[in-house]
Design an enzyme around this catalytic site. Sequence first.
Site, PDB file in Angstrom:
ATOM      1  N   ARG A  38       2.861   6.274  -2.322  1.00 41.52           N
ATOM      2  CA  ARG A  38       3.460   5.509  -1.225  1.00 41.52           C
ATOM      3  C   ARG A  38       3.792   4.121  -1.746  1.00 41.52           C
ATOM      4  O   ARG A  38       2.976   3.510  -2.442  1.00 41.52           O
ATOM      5  CB  ARG A  38       2.473   5.405  -0.055  1.00 41.52           C
ATOM      6  CG  ARG A  38       3.151   5.097   1.278  1.00 41.52           C
ATOM      7  CD  ARG A  38       2.146   4.763   2.355  1.00 41.52           C
ATOM      8  NE  ARG A  38       1.650   3.405   2.187  1.00 41.52           N
ATOM      9  CZ  ARG A  38       0.361   3.079   2.089  1.00 41.52           C
ATOM     10  NH1 ARG A  38      -0.583   4.001   2.151  1.00 41.52           N
ATOM     11  NH2 ARG A  38       0.000   1.814   1.927  1.00 41.52           N
ATOM     12  N   TYR A  48      -6.633   0.782   9.344  1.00 40.00           N
ATOM     13  CA  TYR A  48      -7.453   1.940   9.710  1.00 40.00           C
ATOM     14  C   TYR A  48      -7.910   1.956  11.161  1.00 40.00           C
ATOM     15  O   TYR A  48      -8.540   2.908  11.585  1.00 40.00           O
ATOM     16  CB  TYR A  48      -8.648   2.040   8.748  1.00 40.00           C
ATOM     17  CG  TYR A  48      -8.180   2.353   7.348  1.00 40.00           C
ATOM     18  CD1 TYR A  48      -7.679   3.610   7.035  1.00 40.00           C
ATOM     19  CD2 TYR A  48      -8.171   1.378   6.353  1.00 40.00           C
ATOM     20  CE1 TYR A  48      -7.203   3.901   5.775  1.00 40.00           C
ATOM     21  CE2 TYR A  48      -7.698   1.664   5.085  1.00 40.00           C
ATOM     22  CZ  TYR A  48      -7.224   2.926   4.805  1.00 40.00           C
ATOM     23  OH  TYR A  48      -6.743   3.205   3.559  1.00 40.00           O
ATOM     24  N   ASP A  51       5.021   0.239  -0.737  1.00 40.13           N
ATOM     25  CA  ASP A  51       5.085  -0.724   0.367  1.00 40.13           C
ATOM     26  C   ASP A  51       6.111  -1.807   0.074  1.00 40.13           C
ATOM     27  O   ASP A  51       6.235  -2.267  -1.078  1.00 40.13           O
ATOM     28  CB  ASP A  51       3.711  -1.376   0.581  1.00 40.13           C
ATOM     29  CG  ASP A  51       2.627  -0.371   0.930  1.00 40.13           C
ATOM     30  OD1 ASP A  51       2.971   0.747   1.357  1.00 40.13           O
ATOM     31  OD2 ASP A  51       1.432  -0.698   0.781  1.00 40.13           O
ATOM     32  N   GLU A  64       3.752  -3.119  -3.363  1.00 41.56           N
ATOM     33  CA  GLU A  64       2.654  -2.396  -4.009  1.00 41.56           C
ATOM     34  C   GLU A  64       2.977  -0.911  -4.087  1.00 41.56           C
ATOM     35  O   GLU A  64       3.638  -0.357  -3.218  1.00 41.56           O
ATOM     36  CB  GLU A  64       1.375  -2.598  -3.177  1.00 41.56           C
ATOM     37  CG  GLU A  64       0.115  -2.089  -3.832  1.00 41.56           C
ATOM     38  CD  GLU A  64      -1.136  -2.494  -3.043  1.00 41.56           C
ATOM     39  OE1 GLU A  64      -2.208  -1.976  -3.374  1.00 41.56           O
ATOM     40  OE2 GLU A  64      -1.033  -3.309  -2.106  1.00 41.56           O
ATOM     41  N   ASN A  74       1.049   2.696  -4.228  1.00 43.69           N
ATOM     42  CA  ASN A  74      -0.246   3.345  -3.978  1.00 43.69           C
ATOM     43  C   ASN A  74      -0.188   4.765  -4.527  1.00 43.69           C
ATOM     44  O   ASN A  74       0.498   5.621  -3.978  1.00 43.69           O
ATOM     45  CB  ASN A  74      -0.538   3.402  -2.472  1.00 43.69           C
ATOM     46  CG  ASN A  74      -0.519   2.033  -1.830  1.00 43.69           C
ATOM     47  OD1 ASN A  74      -1.504   1.327  -1.842  1.00 43.69           O
ATOM     48  ND2 ASN A  74       0.632   1.641  -1.290  1.00 43.69           N
ATOM     49  N   GLY A 130      -3.912   6.487   1.368  1.00 40.41           N
ATOM     50  CA  GLY A 130      -4.831   6.965   2.396  1.00 40.41           C
ATOM     51  C   GLY A 130      -4.377   8.292   2.974  1.00 40.41           C
ATOM     52  O   GLY A 130      -3.189   8.519   3.187  1.00 40.41           O
ATOM     53  N   GLU A 166     -13.896   0.737  -0.746  1.00 36.70           N
ATOM     54  CA  GLU A 166     -13.162   1.724   0.052  1.00 36.70           C
ATOM     55  C   GLU A 166     -13.884   3.069   0.141  1.00 36.70           C
ATOM     56  O   GLU A 166     -13.279   4.064   0.529  1.00 36.70           O
ATOM     57  CB  GLU A 166     -11.772   1.922  -0.547  1.00 36.70           C
ATOM     58  CG  GLU A 166     -10.951   0.656  -0.551  1.00 36.70           C
ATOM     59  CD  GLU A 166      -9.655   0.846  -1.312  1.00 36.70           C
ATOM     60  OE1 GLU A 166      -8.685   1.304  -0.697  1.00 36.70           O
ATOM     61  OE2 GLU A 166      -9.621   0.538  -2.503  1.00 36.70           O
ATOM     62  N   SER A 217      -6.568  -1.227  -0.001  1.00 42.82           N
ATOM     63  CA  SER A 217      -6.840  -1.284   1.445  1.00 42.82           C
ATOM     64  C   SER A 217      -6.977  -2.703   1.985  1.00 42.82           C
ATOM     65  O   SER A 217      -7.648  -2.940   2.971  1.00 42.82           O
ATOM     66  CB  SER A 217      -8.102  -0.483   1.788  1.00 42.82           C
ATOM     67  OG  SER A 217      -7.799   0.879   1.834  1.00 42.82           O
TER      68      SER A 217
END
Length: 324
Positions: free
Chosen positions: A272, A233, A274, A286, A288, A292, A14, A163
Site C-alpha cells: 500500500r 485503528y 500513501d 510512504e 507499506n 494492516g 505494533e 502505524s
Amino acid sequence: MKNIAVIAGGNSSEYGVSLQSGNNIYNEVDETRYNKYLVILKGRDWHVKIGDVTYPVDKNDFSFTKDGERIAFDFAYITIHGNPGENGLLQGYLDMMGVPYGGCNVLASALTFDKHTCNAYLKSYGVNVANSVMLKRGMAYDVNEIIEEVGLPCFVKPNAEGSSFGVSKVKEAGQLEKALREAFALCREVLIETFIDGKELTCGVVKAGELDFAMPIAEVIPKKEFFDFEAKYDPKMSDEIIPARISPELTHRIKTLSSMIYDILRCDGIIRVDYIVRDDEIFMLEVNTTPGMTSNSFVPKMVRAMGGTLRDVLTKIIEAKLSN
C-alpha cells in the site's frame, strides 16, 4: 493439503495490531484448500497457537510437533508490522529455510522500512517526496537549521517504525525538542519532514500470478490533527471514502504511479502506498510492504469495494508462490 503459516506478533510497538491482522488473515485463508496455522513470534519465543494450546516452533527447519507428529510449513504469510516482519529479517530466515512467503523479499522490505533511504531512492526515479532531514540518536543538531530546511509546520517521525507510532506534528520551534525525544524513544534515527497541506490518499497494489492491479484509492479524513495510530485503528477517529472523491485523471495517475513504485522497488504480493495531493501535485509519503490487514484496515476494505474477497486474493497469492 499444504501447511500454511500465518505469522503475527513481532518485536515492535505494533505487536497488538499485528495479532489483529494475523487473526483476520488466518480466518480468510481457505481451510478447504490448506491446513492453516497461526504462528506468533515475540523475541525468541516462536509458537503455534491452536485454541488455548501452544506448540513451540523448531527454528532449525520451521516446523512444530503436535501429538508426536512433525508438521513442516510449506508457505508463510507474514502479517508482522515492524521488526522482524517488515524489515526483511524474517524474509531472510524463510529464504534460508526454503519456505516461500506471500509478500516482499529481503531487499524490498529492508529498503521500504527505512523511510529516508526509500524516499531518496524513489526521488532518483522522479517520484515526488517531501523535503526531509534525518537525525541519528546522539548527533548534534541545530533547531534553527532544521526549521530553515523543512519549514513549519513539520512532522517528526521515527525513521523505521510503522502505524504512526511516535509521530508528532510540530507547529512552533519550541515544540521540536519534545517531538524529537518522543521519536528517539522508539528509534535510533528520526526523520523531520516538511508538512504538506493536502488531501490524504492511499492505494493498494497486488501482483502475484494472474493478479496485477491497483486497488480503488481511499481518501482519508482524520478527525484528529493528522492520521496517527488512533485514527488508523479506531474507526470513530477517521472517515475513509472508497473510492476517493478525485477526478478520473488523478485516479489514473495515482494508480499508475503506485504500480510504477511497486516495480521500481521489486515488490511482491500486496503493498500500500500513501500519498498527499496538493493542487493535483502528488507527493509519495510512504510504502507499506506489510500493510494492516485487520477488518478495519484499508486493503481489506479496498478489496471489498471492488467486489472481490480477501480469501480469493490470498488463495491466488499462495498458489502463485507454491507453483514457482
